[in-house]
Design a protein around this motif. Structure first.
Motif, PDB file in Angstrom:
ATOM      1  N   ASP A  51       0.800  -1.256   0.075  1.00 35.93           N
ATOM      2  CA  ASP A  51      -0.018   0.011  -0.014  1.00 35.93           C
ATOM      3  C   ASP A  51       0.967   1.341   0.014  1.00 35.93           C
ATOM      4  N   GLY A  52       0.462   2.354  -0.228  1.00 37.37           N
ATOM      5  CA  GLY A  52       1.011   3.664  -0.226  1.00 37.37           C
ATOM      6  C   GLY A  52       1.952   3.983   0.987  1.00 37.37           C
ATOM      7  N   TYR A  53       1.176   3.672   1.946  1.00 38.76           N
ATOM      8  CA  TYR A  53       2.229   4.137   3.189  1.00 38.76           C
ATOM      9  C   TYR A  53       3.536   3.335   3.176  1.00 38.76           C
ATOM     10  N   GLU A  54       3.201   1.959   3.113  1.00 47.10           N
ATOM     11  CA  GLU A  54       4.599   0.995   3.213  1.00 47.10           C
ATOM     12  C   GLU A  54       5.245   1.397   2.150  1.00 47.10           C
ATOM     13  N   PHE A  55       4.611   1.519   0.783  1.00 46.39           N
ATOM     14  CA  PHE A  55       5.486   2.164  -0.086  1.00 46.39           C
ATOM     15  C   PHE A  55       6.519   3.375   0.048  1.00 46.39           C
ATOM     16  N   ALA A  56       5.931   4.378   0.615  1.00 48.61           N
ATOM     17  CA  ALA A  56       6.536   5.419   1.119  1.00 48.61           C
ATOM     18  C   ALA A  56       7.606   5.216   2.194  1.00 48.61           C
ATOM     19  N   ARG A  57       7.517   4.542   3.181  1.00 51.70           N
ATOM     20  CA  ARG A  57       8.281   4.038   4.116  1.00 51.70           C
ATOM     21  C   ARG A  57       9.415   3.658   3.447  1.00 51.70           C
ATOM     22  N   ARG A  58       9.292   2.506   2.676  1.00 54.25           N
ATOM     23  CA  ARG A  58      10.493   1.899   2.042  1.00 54.25           C
ATOM     24  C   ARG A  58      11.260   2.852   0.879  1.00 54.25           C
ATOM     25  N   PHE A  59      10.573   3.683   0.016  1.00 53.49           N
ATOM     26  CA  PHE A  59      11.109   4.644  -0.646  1.00 53.49           C
ATOM     27  C   PHE A  59      11.871   5.627   0.106  1.00 53.49           C
ATOM     28  N   LYS A  60      11.458   6.191   1.193  1.00 55.54           N
ATOM     29  CA  LYS A  60      12.314   7.155   1.926  1.00 55.54           C
ATOM     30  C   LYS A  60      13.456   6.751   2.756  1.00 55.54           C
ATOM     31  N   ALA A  61      13.443   5.491   2.810  1.00 53.21           N
ATOM     32  CA  ALA A  61      14.428   4.775   3.409  1.00 53.21           C
ATOM     33  C   ALA A  61      15.577   4.449   2.807  1.00 53.21           C
ATOM     34  N   ASP A  62      15.242   4.493   1.298  1.00 58.56           N
ATOM     35  CA  ASP A  62      16.461   4.128   0.246  1.00 58.56           C
ATOM     36  C   ASP A  62      17.185   5.355   0.060  1.00 58.56           C
TER      37      ASP A  62
ATOM     38  N   LEU B  89       1.611  12.067   4.969  1.00 62.47           N
ATOM     39  CA  LEU B  89       2.768  12.903   5.535  1.00 62.47           C
ATOM     40  C   LEU B  89       3.851  12.234   6.219  1.00 62.47           C
ATOM     41  N   ALA B  90       3.228  11.548   7.204  1.00 61.88           N
ATOM     42  CA  ALA B  90       3.985  10.816   8.409  1.00 61.88           C
ATOM     43  C   ALA B  90       4.843   9.623   7.780  1.00 61.88           C
ATOM     44  N   SER B  91       4.156   8.939   6.926  1.00 61.46           N
ATOM     45  CA  SER B  91       4.623   7.796   6.229  1.00 61.46           C
ATOM     46  C   SER B  91       5.708   7.988   5.213  1.00 61.46           C
ATOM     47  N   GLY B  92       5.883   9.460   4.897  1.00 63.16           N
ATOM     48  CA  GLY B  92       7.283   9.691   4.025  1.00 63.16           C
ATOM     49  C   GLY B  92       6.580  10.586   2.891  1.00 63.16           C
ATOM     50  N   PHE B  93       5.450  10.504   2.597  1.00 63.73           N
ATOM     51  CA  PHE B  93       5.038  11.457   1.568  1.00 63.73           C
ATOM     52  C   PHE B  93       5.389  12.868   1.413  1.00 63.73           C
TER      53      PHE B  93
END
Ligand code: MN
Length: 131
Positions: free
Chosen positions: A60-71, A95-99
């Motif tokens: 989902d978008g939240y997990e996607f954002a977490r992994r994206f911004k952790a890279d 926003l908290a998930s990284g977007f």
């Protein structure tokens, strides 16, 4: 050189509209229809901007954002949610998930170009997404 935008969206109608508008504005567009494939695509090529749905298969978008911004290679690239989840709690969670921001659905074709431009400008002011 025109900006290259990656769009991750599982709804074909929305994906077609977003792709059509971005191409009409002169952007290069690549797309994926699930979160995992989207993350792979983002890691494989350098994009100037990534637009992602929240409710989609794979990740989902939240997990996607977490992994994206952790890279480290991806973190500097603007990541924008395109979502119908626009209640206050949803926005905070997005926003908290990284977007870096979000564009509400339904897409407003009259506003879409300005919304995209503002996120690309944000990238130009910050660190480069090139890698
Ligand atoms: Mn969806």
């Amino acid at each position: 050189m025109s900006a290259h935008v990656l769009v991750i969206e599982d709804n074909v109608t929305n994906l077609d509209l977003i792709t059509y508008l971005l191409r009409a504005f002169g952007y290069e567009v690549s797309s994926e229809t699930d979160g995992l494939a989207g993350l792979e695509a983002a890691r494989t090529a350098g994009y100037d901007l990534v637009l992602a749905d929240i409710l989609m298969p794979g990740l989902d978008g939240y997990e996607f954002a977490r992994r994206f911004k952790a890279d480290d290679k991806l973190a500097g690239t603007p990541l924008v949610a395109v979502t119908a989840l626009a209640m206050t709690g949803d926005r905070e969670k997005i926003l908290a998930s990284g977007f870096d921001g979000y564009i509400p659905k339904p897409i407003d074709p009259q506003k879409f170009a300005a919304q995209i431009e503002s996120f690309l400008m944000r990238n130009a002011r910050g660190q480069s997404s090139r890698h």
